[in-house]
Design an enzyme around this catalytic site. Structure first.
Site, PDB file in Angstrom:
ATOM      1  N   ASP A  99       0.868  -1.166   0.000  1.00  0.00           N
ATOM      2  CA  ASP A  99       0.000   0.000   0.000  1.00  0.00           C
ATOM      3  C   ASP A  99       0.914   1.227   0.000  1.00  0.00           C
ATOM      4  O   ASP A  99       1.674   1.429   0.943  1.00  0.00           O
ATOM      5  CB  ASP A  99      -0.841  -0.033   1.289  1.00  0.00           C
ATOM      6  CG  ASP A  99      -2.186   0.618   1.124  1.00  0.00           C
ATOM      7  OD1 ASP A  99      -2.246   1.663   0.468  1.00  0.00           O
ATOM      8  OD2 ASP A  99      -3.166   0.074   1.672  1.00  0.00           O
ATOM      9  N   ASP A 196      -2.791   4.608  -2.671  1.00  0.00           N
ATOM     10  CA  ASP A 196      -3.808   5.245  -1.835  1.00  0.00           C
ATOM     11  C   ASP A 196      -4.152   6.629  -2.408  1.00  0.00           C
ATOM     12  O   ASP A 196      -3.242   7.427  -2.675  1.00  0.00           O
ATOM     13  CB  ASP A 196      -3.208   5.397  -0.425  1.00  0.00           C
ATOM     14  CG  ASP A 196      -4.217   5.840   0.613  1.00  0.00           C
ATOM     15  OD1 ASP A 196      -5.109   5.060   0.939  1.00  0.00           O
ATOM     16  OD2 ASP A 196      -4.101   6.989   1.093  1.00  0.00           O
ATOM     17  N   GLU A 255      -6.482   3.428  -6.003  1.00  0.00           N
ATOM     18  CA  GLU A 255      -7.722   3.755  -5.300  1.00  0.00           C
ATOM     19  C   GLU A 255      -8.116   5.163  -5.747  1.00  0.00           C
ATOM     20  O   GLU A 255      -7.566   6.152  -5.273  1.00  0.00           O
ATOM     21  CB  GLU A 255      -7.517   3.731  -3.784  1.00  0.00           C
ATOM     22  CG  GLU A 255      -8.817   3.964  -3.038  1.00  0.00           C
ATOM     23  CD  GLU A 255      -8.633   4.586  -1.654  1.00  0.00           C
ATOM     24  OE1 GLU A 255      -9.524   4.420  -0.827  1.00  0.00           O
ATOM     25  OE2 GLU A 255      -7.614   5.253  -1.416  1.00  0.00           O
ATOM     26  N   HIS A 316     -10.582  -2.379   4.249  1.00  0.00           N
ATOM     27  CA  HIS A 316     -10.442  -1.887   5.620  1.00  0.00           C
ATOM     28  C   HIS A 316     -11.217  -0.594   5.881  1.00  0.00           C
ATOM     29  O   HIS A 316     -11.093  -0.020   6.963  1.00  0.00           O
ATOM     30  CB  HIS A 316      -8.955  -1.669   5.903  1.00  0.00           C
ATOM     31  CG  HIS A 316      -8.380  -0.602   5.009  1.00  0.00           C
ATOM     32  ND1 HIS A 316      -8.261  -0.769   3.648  1.00  0.00           N
ATOM     33  CD2 HIS A 316      -7.947   0.644   5.272  1.00  0.00           C
ATOM     34  CE1 HIS A 316      -7.771   0.336   3.119  1.00  0.00           C
ATOM     35  NE2 HIS A 316      -7.569   1.210   4.084  1.00  0.00           N
ATOM     36  N   ASP A 317     -11.957  -0.104   4.905  1.00  0.00           N
ATOM     37  CA  ASP A 317     -12.696   1.151   5.063  1.00  0.00           C
ATOM     38  C   ASP A 317     -14.209   0.962   5.122  1.00  0.00           C
ATOM     39  O   ASP A 317     -14.932   1.953   5.309  1.00  0.00           O
ATOM     40  CB  ASP A 317     -12.406   2.092   3.876  1.00  0.00           C
ATOM     41  CG  ASP A 317     -10.988   2.656   3.889  1.00  0.00           C
ATOM     42  OD1 ASP A 317     -10.388   2.736   4.976  1.00  0.00           O
ATOM     43  OD2 ASP A 317     -10.495   3.021   2.805  1.00  0.00           O
TER      44      ASP A 317
END
Ligand code: TEU
Length: 528
Positions: A99, A196, A255, A316-317
């Site tokens: 990430d 990200d 993302e 994870h969000d």
């Protein structure tokens, strides 16, 4: 396996390292914990691990506020542990995706500490500093996006929490430093990156006000035309791609913040990112026609962008799919959507624990850790719910740690855990393992054309996957009632079922409540 490209034909499994497995007894998962569980992951059949941040961090945003991009937080291990993990993963044919959070850093990062010291230091313009608040920009997690810094006597810009100052990507030195981060990890053997919020690197040079519109939170009451998507992004992506292309079979998935058709076309494809996420599928209601709409859209858009689609139900969000779709502890619906994910024409992404149907934990207000949860509780309870410890077995703390974990394990862990599900042929885990194995050995499931069957009852989702020499029919009964499905004429055999055997010779079959059924027939030429 013929022509198997890991990021297109494989399955990518996201790990939130602090919640996966704790080997050093500090209540946080660590890199050695991932290495210790590689055999489990190899048996599950995943081809790559996307690791959420494990870099040094003061945890204002649980790792997404990084104070050193090229090291490992001592709570999670060391660079030596990282090298061991890469080597042990590669030995099992598992790739490693990191990430990369390059839009912002932690306010404890040496670059920001230097930049905030005064207005003349060498890094004085590595961040976005202003004497006065110049515009109406808001931060994602609540409050103004500009915070006054006493030390420097100016305001700095932060898209996320105030402990996450945004870098000034227009500065060539910043850009170079970030490209060096890519190179650092590629040289250490990393296979790819998840970028990200990459499309927020460049903000309007004139810092103009965003137009306002209706919305619930202040951030949503603006059209984000000036704080994101600066035109300079294109050349950064091209540079990143050319670095990746210096190495064989490397990959980047982005993302995209506030993804739209135009943005996907602009940032992806030849010379840019290999893949993008499309969260319409993830946010779909539990209805076949809604999923079809999301899939059709993504099929068309990814074809236009010349990228291979991927499908994601969890990260994870967001609340976990079992929390969004299942009724209580029943896995019937969770199996339906897992079967859909694993039979799509597109790379499936799994989030740790999804394979055992983990549910979100619920926390009291005083236990909430996540910044948006703290700010907006009870309207938004934050993202802690989907970040609870992996449920390995029925021992204390779900076998995750000998110490009190940073977040509590879900109270269902005594029954819902890996060990119990390995022993149960009808479990969610066994179901997932079987379908992954099938996908890996079946080229039609991985690559075959996706053709929705329209003439089905609205609670049955049925589609064909059309390969060179095989046609597969996937039937998913979303309903808890029996449903009749008309089959295209062919002598179908069962490719996957939990409760049927033999061939299917009729033109119509009755699907059991919540049934997952895969049929196949050999064809001599496409569309026969
Ligand atoms: O997420 C960006 C993003 O879109 C989310 O902040 C989203 O708005 C939010 O989760 C809704 O609740 C990325 C990471 O995935 C996230 O974990 C980080 O907090 C964020 O960037 C900042 O790095």
């Amino acid at each position: 396996m013929q022509d198997f490209l890991w990021w297109r034909d494989g399955i990518i499994y996201q790990i939130y390292p602090r919640s996966f497995y704790d080997t050093n007894g500090n209540g946080l998962g660590d890199l050695a914990g991932i290495t210790a569980r590689l055999d489990y992951l190899a048996d599950l059949g995943v081809d790559a691990l996307w690791l959420s941040p494990f870099y040094p961090t003061p945890d204002a945003d649980f790792g997404y506020d990084i104070s050193d991009h090229v090291d490992v937080d001592t709570r999670f291990g060391s660079l030596a542990d990282f090298d061991t993990l890469v080597e042990a993963s590669h030995r099992r044919g598992i790739r490693i995706v990191l990430d990369l959070v390059l839009n912002h850093v932690s306010d404890q990062h040496p670059w920001f500490i230097e930049s905030r010291a005064n207005q003349t230091n060498p890094k004085h313009d590595w961040f976005i500093w202003q004497d006065q608040i110049p515009n109406n920009w808001e931060s994602v997690f609540g409050g103004k996006a500009w915070t006054y810094d006493e030390e420097r006597g100016q305001y700095y810009y932060h898209m996320f929490v105030k402990e996450q100052p945004d870098l000034n990507w227009r500065k060539p030195e910043v850009r170079k430093a970030q490209m060096d981060v890519l190179r650092f990890w590629l040289e250490r053997g990393v296979d790819g990156f998840r970028l990200d919020v990459y499309n927020v690197y460049f903000k309007d040079e004139k810092l103009r006000n965003n137009p306002t519109k209706w919305g619930r939170r202040a951030f949503e009451r603006q059209d984000h035309i000036y704080d994101i998507d600066g035109p300079e992004m294109g050349s950064v992506l091209e540079e990143m791609r050319s670095i990746l292309d210096e190495y064989p079979e490397r990959y980047a998935v982005g993302e995209t913040f506030f993804a739209t058709r135009e943005k996907i076309l602009k940032y992806n494809g030849a010379g840019k990112l290999h893949a993008a996420f499309d969260f319409r599928f993830l946010w779909s209601k539990y209805k076949p026609e809604k999923f079809f709409k999301a899939i059709q859209n993504w099929e068309n858009l990814s074809a236009d962008a010349d990228i291979y689609p991927n499908y994601v139900l969890s990260n994870h969000d967001v609340p976990r799919p079992a929390t969004r779709y299942a009724k209580g502890e029943d896995d019937a619906r969770t199996k339906i959507i897992m079967a859909m994910l694993l039979t799509m024409r597109g790379t499936p992404f799994l989030y740790y624990g999804e394979e055992i149907g983990m549910r979100d934990i619920s926390l009291k207000r005083s236990e909430i850790m996540d910044p948006p949860g703290k700010k907006y509780w009870p309207f938004n309870k934050g993202r802690d719910g989907c970040r609870s410890p992996m449920q390995w077995d029925s021992s204390d703390n779900a076998g995750f740690s000998v110490e009190k974990p940073w977040l509590p394990a879900h109270p269902n862990f005594k029954e819902r855990n890996v060990a119990a599900q390995l022993d149960d042929e009808s479990s969610m885990l066994q179901f997932t393992r079987k379908l992954i194995a099938l996908r890996k050995e079946n080229q039609t499931l991985r690559r075959g054309e996706f053709i929705p069957l329209k003439d089905t009852a609205s609670e049955v989702m049925a589609y064909l996957r059309l390969g060179d020499d095989e046609k597969i029919l996937v039937a998913l009964n979303f309903s808890k009632k029996k449903k009749t499905l008309t089959l295209p004429k062919a002598s179908w055999s069962i490719l996957f079922s939990e409760n049927r055997e033999g061939d299917i010779n009729q033109d119509e079959i009755i699907l059991f409540p919540n049934e997952v059924l895969l049929l196949s027939v050999k064809v001599t030429q496409k569309r026969s």
